[in-house]
Design a protein around this motif. Structure first.
Motif, PDB file in Angstrom:
ATOM      1  N   LYS A 202       0.829  -1.203   0.000  1.00 19.20           N
ATOM      2  CA  LYS A 202       0.000   0.000   0.000  1.00 19.20           C
ATOM      3  C   LYS A 202       0.864   1.254   0.000  1.00 19.20           C
ATOM      4  O   LYS A 202       0.587   2.233  -0.728  1.00 19.20           O
ATOM      5  N   LYS A 206       0.961   4.161  -2.827  1.00 16.10           N
ATOM      6  CA  LYS A 206       0.768   5.581  -2.509  1.00 16.10           C
ATOM      7  C   LYS A 206       1.923   6.410  -3.059  1.00 16.10           C
ATOM      8  O   LYS A 206       1.724   7.515  -3.593  1.00 16.10           O
ATOM      9  N   ILE A 260      -5.704   0.691  -4.982  1.00 20.61           N
ATOM     10  CA  ILE A 260      -5.791   1.230  -3.615  1.00 20.61           C
ATOM     11  C   ILE A 260      -7.107   0.824  -2.972  1.00 20.61           C
ATOM     12  O   ILE A 260      -7.158   0.392  -1.810  1.00 20.61           O
ATOM     13  N   GLU A 264      -7.405  -1.509   0.253  1.00 23.42           N
ATOM     14  CA  GLU A 264      -8.119  -1.013   1.432  1.00 23.42           C
ATOM     15  C   GLU A 264      -9.180  -2.008   1.874  1.00 23.42           C
ATOM     16  O   GLU A 264      -9.388  -2.228   3.074  1.00 23.42           O
TER      17      GLU A 264
END
Length: 415
Positions: A202, A206, A260, A264
């Motif tokens: 993750k 990002k 993403i 999540e």
């Protein structure tokens, strides 16, 4: 040592002075009482520690003698007057003579009533001694007392077998529980590694998204201003290569956004699984404590237990599973023991371990959780300070409880 071997050892020696017999008023010496009372009097009125002292002082105790061999020798000596039978007679007179003197004054009915009360309270030793040595009790009264004592011994044997069967089942349940705990711990470690990997992925996504946004901003700044501010077509660059690059960047951006969102969602599901695992771990710990509480509740000694004075002994565990220290403590302290723990690391010297070992009454050392050096140090310190060291094959609760209860509570019930 058998009864026949001891017979010659307990005979009077003409070169040794005779010992006085502290007989009470108008009572029989122990070697003249009815034979059926000799066994229960020795077994119930003389503690295991007292039996050892009596035999050791007369040189009649062999290293291989256990509780049964000692009991056998003492009962056999009561067939006639000799040094050992006189010592037994003196010991019982010192312990119960005053109480017996009062009981001798009662008639049969009052004597039996007093015996029944003592039987209910568990303090029956003085009454049993008085029954055995009283010269005035009727045969009916003696038979009633002997019958109650005899049936209690049978009942104790039956209760012991039931307890052993239940203890065996609970040990099996505990081993299964430990296997479940180990499996839960393994799953928890796997989940933690998976979560850490997702967190790293993750963070990488990002960082990639931030880099793409910076690149997009740089591209937008590089596009020349449109001569026609109101025209949407003027906002687009005319270079086909730039258009293709912008389109590719948009696709990458959309893909990154979807990834993403996907990660999540995975993170949310993993968080739920971790929370469920925490609940399972808490339930397992609670079930384990309940099993320990139930097992130790059946092994509590009281004042009628011959080993009652040993129940506050200090138990030292060297090594073992560190995260199970709380379970070790619950197991020992719930059985009226004093718990002490040493992690087994001796890199900085064994002074702390030696200090703990010197004040311990029992030392337990699991070999699967200690180095060879630590085990050797514990054995040498045990020899140095004359401490018994129990080497365990593993550090499980069942292995620890088997040593503790095998030495104390089983002996208590047998006696």
């Amino acid at each position: 040592m058998s009864i026949q071997t001891h017979d010659a050892a307990v005979e009077d020696n003409s070169n040794q002075p005779a010992e006085s017999i502290a007989t009470g008023p108008s009572r029989l010496p122990i070697w003249e009482v009815n034979h059926c009372f000799k066994c229960p009097v020795v077994g119930m009125c003389i503690t295991l520690a007292e039996q050892k002292r009596l035999l050791k002082k007369l040189g009649l105790l062999e290293k291989s003698d256990g509780p049964f061999e000692m009991h056998e020798t003492l009962v056999a000596s009561l067939d006639k007057e000799n040094r050992l039978s006189r010592r037994i007679d003196n010991l019982l007179e010192r312990k119960f003579g005053k109480q017996a003197a009062v009981l001798f004054q009662l008639d049969d009915h009052s004597f039996l009533a007093t015996f029944k009360e003592a039987l209910e309270s568990g303090e029956v030793e003085a009454n049993l001694w008085a029954t055995a040595v009283s010269p005035d009790l009727s045969l009916t009264c003696r038979r009633s007392v002997f019958g109650d004592i005899h049936m209690i011994m049978h009942w104790n044997g039956e209760q012991l077998m039931q307890f052993k069967r239940k203890l065996s089942r609970q040990r099996q349940d505990m081993e299964k529980m430990q296997q479940r705990i180990a499996e839960f711990s393994r799953q928890r470690r796997d989940l933690k590694r998976e979560i850490n990997a997702h967190h790293r992925e993750k963070d990488e996504l990002k960082a990639a998204l931030a880099a793409e946004r910076r690149e997009k901003a740089q591209l937008q700044q590089a596009i020349p201003p449109s001569p026609y501010p109101g025209s949407a077509a003027a906002l687009e660059p005319n270079d086909p290569a730039m258009l293709r690059e912008i389109d590719a960047l948009r696709q990458q951006l959309d893909l990154a956004k979807r990834q993403i969102v996907s990660y999540e969602e995975k993170n949310r599901k993993l968080s739920l699984r971790i929370e469920q695992q925490h609940k399972i771990n808490r339930r397992v710990r609670e079930e384990t404590r309940n099993i320990i509480t139930e097992m130790t509740a059946m092994n509590r000694c009281d004042k009628s237990c011959p080993s009652f004075d040993l129940c506050r002994k200090r138990i030292l565990i060297v090594g073992g599973v560190t995260r199970m220290e709380t379970l070790y403590r619950d197991l020992i302290e719930s059985s009226n023991g004093v718990f002490e723990y040493h992690d087994g690391y001796v890199n900085k010297g064994a002074k702390g371990l030696e200090t703990s070992l010197k004040r311990a009454d029992m030392v337990l050392c699991p070999v699967n959780c200690n180095s060879h050096a630590a085990c050797s140090i514990v054995k040498n310190l045990g020899k140095k300070h004359n401490k018994t060291v129990h080497i365990l094959a593993n550090a499980s609760l069942s292995a620890v409880s088997q040593v503790i209860w095998g030495e104390d509570c089983n002996t208590c019930i047998l006696n």
